[in-house]
Design a protein around this motif. Structure first.
Motif, short mmCIF file in Angstrom:
data_model
loop_
_atom_site.label_atom_id
_atom_site.label_comp_id
_atom_site.label_asym_id
_atom_site.label_seq_id
_atom_site.Cartn_x
_atom_site.Cartn_y
_atom_site.Cartn_z
N GLN A 156 45.49 34.67 46.94
CA GLN A 156 44.95 35.73 46.09
C GLN A 156 43.70 36.34 46.75
O GLN A 156 43.46 37.53 46.63
N HIS B 213 50.21 38.67 43.37
CA HIS B 213 50.65 39.46 42.21
C HIS B 213 49.73 40.64 41.87
O HIS B 213 50.21 41.76 41.70
N PRO B 214 48.41 40.43 41.73
CA PRO B 214 47.57 41.56 41.31
C PRO B 214 47.55 42.72 42.30
O PRO B 214 47.15 43.83 41.95
N ARG C 249 42.49 43.61 33.08
CA ARG C 249 42.81 42.28 33.61
C ARG C 249 43.22 42.31 35.08
O ARG C 249 42.84 41.48 35.89
N ARG C 250 44.07 43.30 35.38
CA ARG C 250 44.59 43.35 36.73
C ARG C 250 43.49 43.57 37.76
O ARG C 250 43.51 43.04 38.86
N VAL D 74 41.01 32.00 39.64
CA VAL D 74 40.70 30.78 38.91
C VAL D 74 41.64 29.65 39.33
O VAL D 74 42.86 29.84 39.42
N GLY E 264 49.93 34.40 44.25
CA GLY E 264 48.57 34.90 44.43
C GLY E 264 48.51 36.38 44.78
O GLY E 264 47.48 37.03 44.57
N LEU F 243 38.44 35.14 30.49
CA LEU F 243 39.65 34.69 29.81
C LEU F 243 39.40 34.40 28.34
O LEU F 243 40.33 34.23 27.57
N ALA G 21 41.54 40.45 38.33
CA ALA G 21 42.28 39.49 39.15
C ALA G 21 42.16 39.79 40.64
O ALA G 21 42.46 38.94 41.47
N LEU H 270 50.28 43.83 44.04
CA LEU H 270 51.58 44.48 44.21
C LEU H 270 51.90 45.37 43.02
O LEU H 270 51.55 45.05 41.89
#
Lengths: 258, 325
Positions: free
Chosen positions: A159, A106-107, A75-76, A84, A104, A55, A79, A109
């Motif tokens: 996640q 998100h990365p 980044r994706r 974190v 969580g 980050l 993740a 989908l």
């Protein structure tokens, strides 16, 4: 570079506000290991953790995630491997408990995709692990500090990263939940040999839950190694600038300020 | 209250109804049956002219303006992570107003005023971005403060222009400032802008949900925060600029519609954005029809009606809901 490490740093130098957090740091975090980061306030623990998460950029040196230079991974993709837990979570527009845990996913989908039944199941399982089941539709701004903390952990478990980076995971938690949550994390990360790096303020939690520790002394000096070797009355007295004594308990050694 | 799909369906039904209301009401009331005759092309008389040349363009402009302002407001609130944000908070409307009023003082009219407004709005957008972005740091607070200060500067310039403007220009200027839908140019371009912006934003809607949690948090979950914020900033600005160009600065819609939608459907931007667009559109279409008929032949500034309807409705929802407690 060993082919088996999950995260590895080479000559890592982290610098913030005219302060060197670490210099020439070489550590290797293998699958299934649990590392504790300990140091006094303002020494740069969070900065180091964020650097390891990719980050913020290190001043010098490299970080390798599964042998790939972290600086070159999108980044994706990061993740999907690193998760974190931040010190504070604020939400400008609060949603429900379940919605928050689902973040969580998100990365994993695609952009137009909605969460599937499977994702919802994962989130609900995570909520159960942190003792927040049957709160699915509660608005998160009605939760207490400790409940919010556990919800952030549930989001992280949803996640499902390989490397958990935790900034004071026991913040806001009562004694029962401190031990429960860390026990649960140990169990959870033993399933697929995930690794954990956590900033802890309580030396004795590090003693109990971490197999390795990093002590941040300031001016870039860091002592790393297996907990048993590194956590001694000498090192801790020097770290906190306060004499420390060690008492043996049924759960292993306990350190107390003298 | 969390029925996003039912709510959006309801709004989809309300949209044609709001148009029917706008087309049928005015100095001459036209029945729904006669409107139908016009639509299918069987009527070519006075009603046809009234509907096709006057009421339909105005209703379309109202709908588009409301839709664009509501969408821009929703985006600005997420971008700045601040529930008080509205489309004008970063000075877009101020820049447009200064340019438009200057054009009016120079004796220019019509397209010149419209064009100046659009250029002024874009100028303000780039000015705020350039000032806020100087040293690479681009935090919400820095952006917000820069925008608010620039907007204050525009406000002072507007007051200055109004105080030196010739008496004859004043009424037109004040109406422009309060928002005025009576001079409608073609709505085709704004329609295209709205559709394009919507389809650019929707794939990012889930990213926006996460951005609302904070920049680091979003970054840790795989969101490319910098480019997302840049996109959102410029899309919201373009929408606001188009709305201001179309109708002057109509207050209140961009602030309140996203909040009303949040209270009803929750904060998920995947439903918030389409619902805000539809609700903003219907709301302004209805409000504008009321504004031109309620004390006819006198026309009221539409902002008066949006506030008079919106304030009690919003306060009522706020009382009943725990989300902002």
């Amino acid at each position: 570079m060993s082919s088996h490490s999950l995260l590895e740093t080479q000559k890592l130098e982290v610098f913030i506000n005219n302060k060197t957090v670490c210099k020439g740091l070489d550590i290797k975090i293998n699958y299934g290991e649990r590392w504790g980061i300990i140091g006094v306030n303002g020494i740069g623990k969070t900065t180091l953790l964020h650097t390891l998460a990719g980050l913020r950029e290190p001043k010098d040196g490299n970080i390798f995630l599964q042998n790939e230079n972290l600086a070159h991974i999108p980044r994706r993709k990061i993740a999907k491997t690193i998760g974190v837990l931040f010190q504070n979570d604020t939400q400008a527009f609060p949603g429900t408990v379940l919605e928050t845990a689902l973040i969580g996913r998100h990365p994993f989908l695609r952009s137009w995709q909605w969460e599937t039944r499977e994702d919802i199941k994962l989130a609900q399982q995570a909520l159960e692990l942190v003792d927040l089941n049957s709160m699915d539709s509660r608005m998160i701004n009605t939760l207490s500090g400790g409940e919010n903390r556990r919800l952030s952990l549930a989001t992280l478990i949803t996640q499902g990263p390989l490397l958990y980076l935790l900034d004071e995971p026991t913040n806001h938690l009562d004694m029962h939940h401190q031990i429960n949550i860390l026990d649960m994390l140990v169990k959870q990360t033993n399933v697929k040999k995930q690794s954990t790096i956590m900033i802890l303020h309580d030396v004795n939690l590090a003693q109990r839950f971490c197999d390795h520790v990093m002590l941040l002394f300031g001016d870039g000096e860091i002592l790393t190694g297996p907990t048993k070797e590194v956590l001694t009355t000498d090192s801790l007295s020097r770290l906190f600038n306060h004499p420390t004594i060690k008492i043996d308990s049924p759960n292993g050694p306990v350190f107390l300020p003298a | 209250m969390k029925y996003p799909s039912a709510f959006i369906t309801g709004l989809l039904v309300l949209t044609p109804l709001s148009f029917l209301y706008a087309l049928s009401t005015g100095s001459v009331d036209i029945g729904w049956n006669e409107i139908w005759q016009v639509i299918i092309g069987k009527e070519h008389g006075l009603n046809h002219d009234l509907i096709v040349d006057l009421r339909l363009p105005r209703a379309t402009s109202a709908f588009l303006t409301g839709a664009m302002l509501a969408m821009a407001g929703a985006l600005m609130q997420v971008l700045l992570r601040n529930p008080l944000a509205d489309p004008y908070i970063l000075g877009v409307s101020g820049g447009a107003a200064v340019a438009a009023l200057s054009a009016m003082i120079a004796g220019l009219g019509g397209l010149w005023v419209t064009g100046s407004a659009f250029i002024g709005a874009l100028f303000s957008t780039f000015l705020v971005f350039g000032l806020a972005h100087r040293q690479g740091s681009w935090t919400s607070t820095r952006l917000l403060l820069t925008g608010v200060i620039v907007a204050a500067g525009w406000g002072a310039l507007i007051s200055f222009i109004l105080s030196v403007a010739p008496e004859a220009n004043l009424r037109g200027m004040l109406f422009w400032l309060m928002g005025d839908l009576s001079h409608t140019d073609s709505s085709l371009l704004p329609l295209i802008i709205l559709i394009v912006c919507f389809f650019i934003c929707m794939p990012f809607a889930r990213d926006l949900n996460i951005l609302a949690r904070g920049e680091l948090q979003a970054s840790a979950l795989g969101v490319s925060v910098f480019s997302l914020r840049l996109n959102v900033y410029f899309i919201a600005s373009i929408l606001t600029a188009s709305a201001v160009t179309l109708a002057g600065s109509i207050g209140f819609i961009g602030l309140i519609v996203p909040h009303i939608v949040r209270l009803i459907t929750g904060s998920d931007n995947r439903t918030l954005l389409p619902a805000s667009i539809l609700m903003g559109g219907c709301f302004l279409t209805i409000a504008d029809t009321l504004a031109r008929t309620i004390i006819s032949p006198q026309q009221l500034p539409v902002g008066v009606i949006t506030a008079m309807l919106g304030v009690p409705f919003f306060l009522f929802l706020l009382q009943k809901n725990k989300q902002y407690s």
